[in-house]
Design a protein around this motif. Structure first.
Motif, PDB file in Angstrom:
ATOM      1  N   GLU A 181      19.410  50.175  23.865  1.00 54.53           N
ATOM      2  CA  GLU A 181      19.699  51.045  25.009  1.00 54.53           C
ATOM      3  C   GLU A 181      19.489  52.511  24.662  1.00 54.53           C
ATOM      4  O   GLU A 181      18.934  53.277  25.447  1.00 54.53           O
ATOM      5  CB  GLU A 181      21.142  50.849  25.464  1.00 54.53           C
ATOM      6  CG  GLU A 181      21.421  49.517  26.132  1.00 54.53           C
ATOM      7  CD  GLU A 181      21.271  49.606  27.646  1.00 54.53           C
ATOM      8  OE1 GLU A 181      21.386  48.553  28.298  1.00 54.53           O
ATOM      9  OE2 GLU A 181      21.016  50.719  28.177  1.00 54.53           O
ATOM     10  N   GLU A 182      19.968  52.889  23.427  1.00 52.28           N
ATOM     11  CA  GLU A 182      19.836  54.316  23.060  1.00 52.28           C
ATOM     12  C   GLU A 182      18.374  54.702  22.906  1.00 52.28           C
ATOM     13  O   GLU A 182      17.953  55.773  23.342  1.00 52.28           O
ATOM     14  CB  GLU A 182      20.539  54.629  21.736  1.00 52.28           C
ATOM     15  CG  GLU A 182      22.035  54.617  21.811  1.00 52.28           C
ATOM     16  CD  GLU A 182      22.569  53.317  21.245  1.00 52.28           C
ATOM     17  OE1 GLU A 182      23.681  52.943  21.608  1.00 52.28           O
ATOM     18  OE2 GLU A 182      21.836  52.686  20.444  1.00 52.28           O
ATOM     19  N   GLU A 183      17.628  53.816  22.233  1.00 50.70           N
ATOM     20  CA  GLU A 183      16.206  54.123  22.037  1.00 50.70           C
ATOM     21  C   GLU A 183      15.517  54.262  23.390  1.00 50.70           C
ATOM     22  O   GLU A 183      14.716  55.170  23.611  1.00 50.70           O
ATOM     23  CB  GLU A 183      15.531  53.004  21.233  1.00 50.70           C
ATOM     24  CG  GLU A 183      15.896  53.022  19.757  1.00 50.70           C
ATOM     25  CD  GLU A 183      15.454  51.742  19.037  1.00 50.70           C
ATOM     26  OE1 GLU A 183      15.244  50.705  19.710  1.00 50.70           O
ATOM     27  OE2 GLU A 183      15.346  51.789  17.804  1.00 50.70           O
ATOM     28  N   GLN A 184      15.864  53.355  24.293  1.00 49.69           N
ATOM     29  CA  GLN A 184      15.234  53.398  25.601  1.00 49.69           C
ATOM     30  C   GLN A 184      15.560  54.707  26.308  1.00 49.69           C
ATOM     31  O   GLN A 184      14.670  55.358  26.873  1.00 49.69           O
ATOM     32  CB  GLN A 184      15.709  52.200  26.431  1.00 49.69           C
ATOM     33  CG  GLN A 184      15.014  52.087  27.760  1.00 49.69           C
ATOM     34  CD  GLN A 184      15.368  50.811  28.490  1.00 49.69           C
ATOM     35  OE1 GLN A 184      15.262  49.711  27.952  1.00 49.69           O
ATOM     36  NE2 GLN A 184      15.778  50.941  29.733  1.00 49.69           N
ATOM     37  N   GLN A 185      16.827  55.099  26.262  1.00 47.07           N
ATOM     38  CA  GLN A 185      17.216  56.319  26.960  1.00 47.07           C
ATOM     39  C   GLN A 185      16.520  57.530  26.346  1.00 47.07           C
ATOM     40  O   GLN A 185      16.064  58.414  27.071  1.00 47.07           O
ATOM     41  CB  GLN A 185      18.745  56.493  26.895  1.00 47.07           C
ATOM     42  CG  GLN A 185      19.267  57.549  27.855  1.00 47.07           C
ATOM     43  CD  GLN A 185      18.786  57.310  29.283  1.00 47.07           C
ATOM     44  OE1 GLN A 185      18.918  56.218  29.827  1.00 47.07           O
ATOM     45  NE2 GLN A 185      18.197  58.336  29.874  1.00 47.07           N
ATOM     46  N   GLN A 186      16.425  57.540  25.012  1.00 43.13           N
ATOM     47  CA  GLN A 186      15.755  58.659  24.346  1.00 43.13           C
ATOM     48  C   GLN A 186      14.299  58.763  24.779  1.00 43.13           C
ATOM     49  O   GLN A 186      13.788  59.844  25.059  1.00 43.13           O
ATOM     50  CB  GLN A 186      15.839  58.454  22.812  1.00 43.13           C
ATOM     51  CG  GLN A 186      15.311  59.620  21.999  1.00 43.13           C
ATOM     52  CD  GLN A 186      16.079  60.886  22.243  1.00 43.13           C
ATOM     53  OE1 GLN A 186      17.294  60.942  22.042  1.00 43.13           O
ATOM     54  NE2 GLN A 186      15.392  61.908  22.711  1.00 43.13           N
ATOM     55  N   LEU A 187      13.631  57.600  24.841  1.00 43.50           N
ATOM     56  CA  LEU A 187      12.219  57.603  25.238  1.00 43.50           C
ATOM     57  C   LEU A 187      12.045  58.053  26.682  1.00 43.50           C
ATOM     58  O   LEU A 187      11.064  58.706  27.030  1.00 43.50           O
ATOM     59  CB  LEU A 187      11.615  56.209  25.029  1.00 43.50           C
ATOM     60  CG  LEU A 187      11.391  55.816  23.572  1.00 43.50           C
ATOM     61  CD1 LEU A 187      11.138  54.320  23.451  1.00 43.50           C
ATOM     62  CD2 LEU A 187      10.219  56.580  22.969  1.00 43.50           C
ATOM     63  N   ILE A 188      13.024  57.700  27.525  1.00 44.66           N
ATOM     64  CA  ILE A 188      12.963  58.164  28.909  1.00 44.66           C
ATOM     65  C   ILE A 188      13.147  59.679  28.951  1.00 44.66           C
ATOM     66  O   ILE A 188      12.392  60.397  29.620  1.00 44.66           O
ATOM     67  CB  ILE A 188      14.042  57.471  29.777  1.00 44.66           C
ATOM     68  CG1 ILE A 188      13.729  55.981  29.929  1.00 44.66           C
ATOM     69  CG2 ILE A 188      14.134  58.126  31.150  1.00 44.66           C
ATOM     70  CD1 ILE A 188      14.808  55.196  30.649  1.00 44.66           C
ATOM     71  N   ASP A 189      14.137  60.173  28.208  1.00 41.64           N
ATOM     72  CA  ASP A 189      14.393  61.617  28.205  1.00 41.64           C
ATOM     73  C   ASP A 189      13.194  62.399  27.684  1.00 41.64           C
ATOM     74  O   ASP A 189      12.935  63.520  28.126  1.00 41.64           O
ATOM     75  CB  ASP A 189      15.624  61.935  27.336  1.00 41.64           C
ATOM     76  CG  ASP A 189      16.894  61.317  27.901  1.00 41.64           C
ATOM     77  OD1 ASP A 189      17.861  61.144  27.128  1.00 41.64           O
ATOM     78  OD2 ASP A 189      16.906  61.006  29.118  1.00 41.64           O
ATOM     79  N   ASP A 190      12.493  61.813  26.722  1.00 37.33           N
ATOM     80  CA  ASP A 190      11.303  62.485  26.173  1.00 37.33           C
ATOM     81  C   ASP A 190      10.088  62.312  27.081  1.00 37.33           C
ATOM     82  O   ASP A 190       9.016  62.815  26.761  1.00 37.33           O
ATOM     83  CB  ASP A 190      10.955  61.888  24.798  1.00 37.33           C
ATOM     84  CG  ASP A 190      11.983  62.246  23.745  1.00 37.33           C
ATOM     85  OD1 ASP A 190      12.195  61.437  22.805  1.00 37.33           O
ATOM     86  OD2 ASP A 190      12.577  63.341  23.848  1.00 37.33           O
ATOM     87  N   HIS A 191      10.247  61.581  28.142  1.00 35.93           N
ATOM     88  CA  HIS A 191       9.132  61.270  29.051  1.00 35.93           C
ATOM     89  C   HIS A 191       8.044  60.470  28.350  1.00 35.93           C
ATOM     90  O   HIS A 191       6.864  60.638  28.610  1.00 35.93           O
ATOM     91  CB  HIS A 191       8.523  62.552  29.647  1.00 35.93           C
ATOM     92  CG  HIS A 191       9.530  63.399  30.346  1.00 35.93           C
ATOM     93  ND1 HIS A 191      10.076  63.078  31.560  1.00 35.93           N
ATOM     94  CD2 HIS A 191      10.125  64.549  29.970  1.00 35.93           C
ATOM     95  CE1 HIS A 191      10.945  64.009  31.901  1.00 35.93           C
ATOM     96  NE2 HIS A 191      11.002  64.902  30.968  1.00 35.93           N
ATOM     97  N   PHE A 192       8.442  59.597  27.421  1.00 37.65           N
ATOM     98  CA  PHE A 192       7.475  58.796  26.690  1.00 37.65           C
ATOM     99  C   PHE A 192       7.403  57.366  27.189  1.00 37.65           C
ATOM    100  O   PHE A 192       6.418  56.675  26.974  1.00 37.65           O
ATOM    101  CB  PHE A 192       7.851  58.742  25.196  1.00 37.65           C
ATOM    102  CG  PHE A 192       7.538  59.997  24.432  1.00 37.65           C
ATOM    103  CD1 PHE A 192       7.965  60.123  23.121  1.00 37.65           C
ATOM    104  CD2 PHE A 192       6.809  61.028  24.994  1.00 37.65           C
ATOM    105  CE1 PHE A 192       7.675  61.268  22.382  1.00 37.65           C
ATOM    106  CE2 PHE A 192       6.518  62.174  24.274  1.00 37.65           C
ATOM    107  CZ  PHE A 192       6.953  62.295  22.964  1.00 37.65           C
TER     108      PHE A 192
END
Lengths: 381, 415
Positions: A181-192
């Motif tokens: 979940e954290e990795e996913q959220q980080q990637l979303i925040d980075d627009h990746f």
């Protein structure tokens, strides 16, 4: 669909007229080109891996298109598609890529030294710079047609190779089906993060099969170099950063691509490329360089000018909203990128973007000051 | 009603006979030719390399699939060259829901159920609550005169409806069909329907060619079907070439309706306002028989065998393919905590009044039979009639402040 020819032989029990698709409501490149005669000539053919004419055109049959937006309407299932179905794809390519002929040769140039300037696009206007392209691994079928085994093999090859990148490019792979979940959220925040395609253009061609198996995102620790694995192409390679230093973005892009290519070659694999079509990708619109170099740039005044469209056309540039293709601009900020993909080298296309954006920013400053831009109007490139 | 000719043909004999009609001398279950690059890829990628990742999946296909089954079946094809991967693609792409167990696979043609029986049979058993296609037989009965007490109290029952599907033997099913096959289905069925007379006489509206006004009218009548948006259907390839060869036929009385080339070759619907389920079913059977006769006159027949009954695209619709139901107001009963158990024991199912996957609006629910396979049409409709009458009795008792009883469960399959 993999491992077969999707009962092409069954269709041969019926006449070509009986099988010919109804394209009367359609507005895409495939529909413009595919005559009943052409259909009759091509329908019994298939590529060695079993990709058929109907596989090529299904997305174009299912998506009639839009009166204003001309979609391509066909895809490749493997490298050989562009040969076996050249009678259809050559005219589609010619139409889509500004008159590019079957005899034309495409030049590849990934030497960023050949770019002039580009390191000082005005950061007061240019918010970010980005270059993307795609690459296909020779010997594997493309996303519309690959089997799960092939897709996983592509993923494994990519991970192996990308893991060996070092220095500024050192990074990590996130498989779509395994991320936390954290990795996913980080990637979303980075627009990746990329998501399962929802566009019917992609779904109808079979590219979303088995999602999210074999799909993932790799990026370097600095978050300036990003690779998408098994989305719409085998690989999408993206270099990006905030601000206007397109030169740096392009240099990293070229260095990274060249290194990745070398790493794949060490493992006995090369990218799909030939001197007529350049880099071979799933959608004919991305042939050649597959390159889109662009900026997010503030142009509230120029964008309202009556000649904005004409200016972009002459500069061989294209505007999009900041959400990417098919989005609208927000707050006067536009995504400006090269309109061409094939028939110009990578350096040439990035040069057009650099020069064009510099001009647009100059125009914006003039209009801000209440001055005219008539003397700045460019010639058609 | 399936006549003796169709009943002679069953199981593997069908596949061989059809194969010889449709595709030269190919036999069901043959392996792909070794001379193509496709065969090379198979050697490079053994079945284990292609085995789908089903760890997050909750559908009947994922429950039944094993690496062994996949290895046995991956390289087989039906005579029409349809593969296992094509059958299961929808189940791979749609993991399902913890509460709703979808089927997760479709047939591309009649032979799919034979060639891939190693996977279809356990899926059918799972979905149809224990019906074993290897040992059991399905009984077809479309004699509506056997129905009793088929007139409901219309203070409660607002409308009655019976639907099923039929496939035209010899033509591939919606996930697999070519454009010409789909057009052939349309031609065969529309030609037959134009032969219907009297109360059943009607007309055809092709989806691609209807006028704006016709379209609006069909929407107002709640007859129009649209391009599927459910990923369960689109992942199975059923929406290809939309709206080519799709259409709606209905009779002038607007109580007998046929969908062509939506999720099945045909979906046949008989419906009317009010509670006269017997009449709805009579019309249903009469219409079905007449359509069957009309296609037989031209040398066609429906897909049917005694193992699986009527063959349809989704295994959940095998057997009768029949859903007989009512829209019924049950303000007291629907709020009673025993409601679900009563329905279960009566072998009934509730849905919202928008159809599958919708919620009930107000006090009105859609009540229909749970089962499709293992009991005949007459038996299922009688089960609905008896069950709905029981529900109405319960409602009346609750209205009067009296208590209700949960009925004993009725057996699921005929003896």
């Amino acid at each position: 669909m993999p491992f077969g020819n999707t009962h092409n032989k069954l269709k041969m029990n019926y006449s070509s007229e009986q099988e010919y698709p109804d394209l009367s409501q359609h507005n895409n490149h495939m529909a413009k080109v595919l005559t009943p005669e052409m259909y009759a000539n091509l329908r019994d053919k298939e590529t060695p891996s079993g990709f058929t004419l109907d596989d090529v055109i299904q997305t174009g049959v299912d998506n009639p298109g839009h009166p204003f937006i001309m979609t391509v309407g066909c895809v490749a299932g493997d490298e050989e598609t562009y040969e076996v179905f050249k009678d259809l794809l050559d005219p589609v390519i010619e139409d889509r890529h500004g008159g590019y002929k079957p005899s034309d040769k495409h030049k590849t140039d990934l030497n960023s030294e050949n770019l002039q300037g580009g390191d000082d696009l005005d950061p007061n206007y240019v918010l970010s710079s980005r270059v993307r392209t795609g690459r296909s691994i020779r010997g594997f079928c493309l996303p519309p047609h690959c089997s799960r085994g092939e897709r996983r093999a592509i993923e494994n090859l990519s991970i192996e190779s990308l893991d060996l990148l070092d220095g500024d490019l050192k990074g990590k792979y996130y498989a779509l089906k395994n991320m936390t979940e954290e990795e996913q959220q980080q990637l979303i925040d980075d627009h990746f993060l990329f998501d399962k395609p929802v566009s019917p253009l992609l779904l109808a061609s079979g590219m979303a099969r088995d999602w999210p198996d074999g799909r993932g995102i790799w990026h370097n620790d600095n978050k300036t170099f990003l690779v998408w694995v098994n989305e719409e192409d085998h690989l999408r390679v993206i270099s990006m950063q905030k601000g206007g230093n397109m030169r740096e973005v392009f240099t990293r892009f070229c260095t990274g691509l060249t290194k990745i290519e070398g790493l794949f070659k060490e493992r006995g694999h090369e990218f799909m490329w030939n001197e007529h079509l350049g880099y071979v990708l799933t959608c004919p619109s991305n042939l050649g360089t597959g390159l889109r170099a662009g900026v997010h740039v503030k142009l509230p005044n120029v964008s309202k000018h009556e000649k904005f469209g004409e200016i972009l056309k002459r500069l061989r540039l294209q505007k999009r909203g900041t959400g990417g293709v098919d989005t609208a601009a927000v707050g006067g900020v536009f995504d400006i990128s090269n309109a061409d993909r094939l028939g110009f080298s990578e350096v040439e296309l990035v040069q057009m973007v650099v020069d064009g954006v510099n001009l647009l920013v100059d125009m914006e400053k003039r209009l801000e000051a209440g001055e005219s831009i008539d003397d700045l109007m460019p010639e058609q490139k | 009603m399936a006549n003796s000719f169709t009943r002679m043909i069953s199981g593997r004999n069908t596949a061989v006979m059809l194969a010889s009609i449709g595709a030269g001398t190919l036999v069901s279950g043959y392996l792909l030719s070794d001379s193509t690059a496709a065969a090379d890829r198979k050697r490079v990628y053994p079945p284990s390399a292609d085995y789908p990742d089903l760890r997050k999946h909750n559908n009947c296909m994922a429950s039944a699939m094993t690496p062994t089954i996949y290895a046995h079946l991956r390289d087989k094809t039906t005579p029409n060259n349809w593969t296992l991967d094509q059958c299961i693609q929808t189940g791979v792409d749609n993991p399902g829901h913890p509460f709703i167990k979808t089927v997760g696979m479709v047939a591309g043609d009649e032979e799919s159920y034979e060639v891939f029986d190693e996977l279809f049979d356990p899926v059918i058993k799972d979905r149809h609550n224990g019906y074993d296609p290897r040992t059991m037989k399905h009984h077809t009965d479309l004699d509506a005169s056997k129905i009793t007490s088929g007139m409901f109290d219309e203070r409660y029952v607002l409308s009655s409806r019976v639907r099923t599907g039929r496939s035209i033997r010899g033509l591939s099913l919606p996930p697999a069909c070519t454009r010409s096959e789909r057009r052939e289905v349309e031609r065969v069925v529309v030609t037959a329907l134009s032969g219907l007379k009297g109360e059943l006489a009607g007309r055809y509206y092709s989806l691609g060619e209807m006028s704006e006004r016709e379209q609006q009218k069909l929407i107002d009548d709640h007859f129009l079907f649209d391009k599927p948006v459910s990923p369960l259907l689109t992942a199975a390839g059923m929406a290809r070439d939309w709206p080519d060869a799709r259409g709606i036929w209905h009779n002038n009385e607007k109580n007998f309706l046929i969908w062509i080339n939506e999720e099945d070759h045909t979906r046949i619907i008989s419906m009317e306002k009010g509670g006269n389920m017997k009449r709805v079913f009579e019309r249903f059977c009469r219409g079905l028989k007449q359509v069957e006769q009309l296609i037989q006159e031209r040398g066609w027949e429906f897909m049917w065998n005694e193992r699986l009954g009527y063959i349809l695209t989704c295994p959940s619709n095998l057997g009768t393919g029949l859903r007989a139901g009512v829209h019924i107001r049950l303000p007291f009963l629907s709020r009673d905590p025993r409601f679900k158990k009563i329905l279960d024991n009566l072998r009934l199912q509730k849905r919202g009044t928008g159809g599958v996957d919708t919620a009930a609006s107000g006090d009105t629910v859609d009540i229909s039979n749970l089962d499709r396979l293992g009991r005949s049409e007459v038996e299922l409709v009688q089960i609905v009639i008896d069950g709905v009458n029981y529900l109405i009795e319960c409602e009346k008792r609750l209205e009067r402040g009296q208590d209700i009883k949960i009925p004993s469960p009725i057996p699921q399959f005929r003896k």
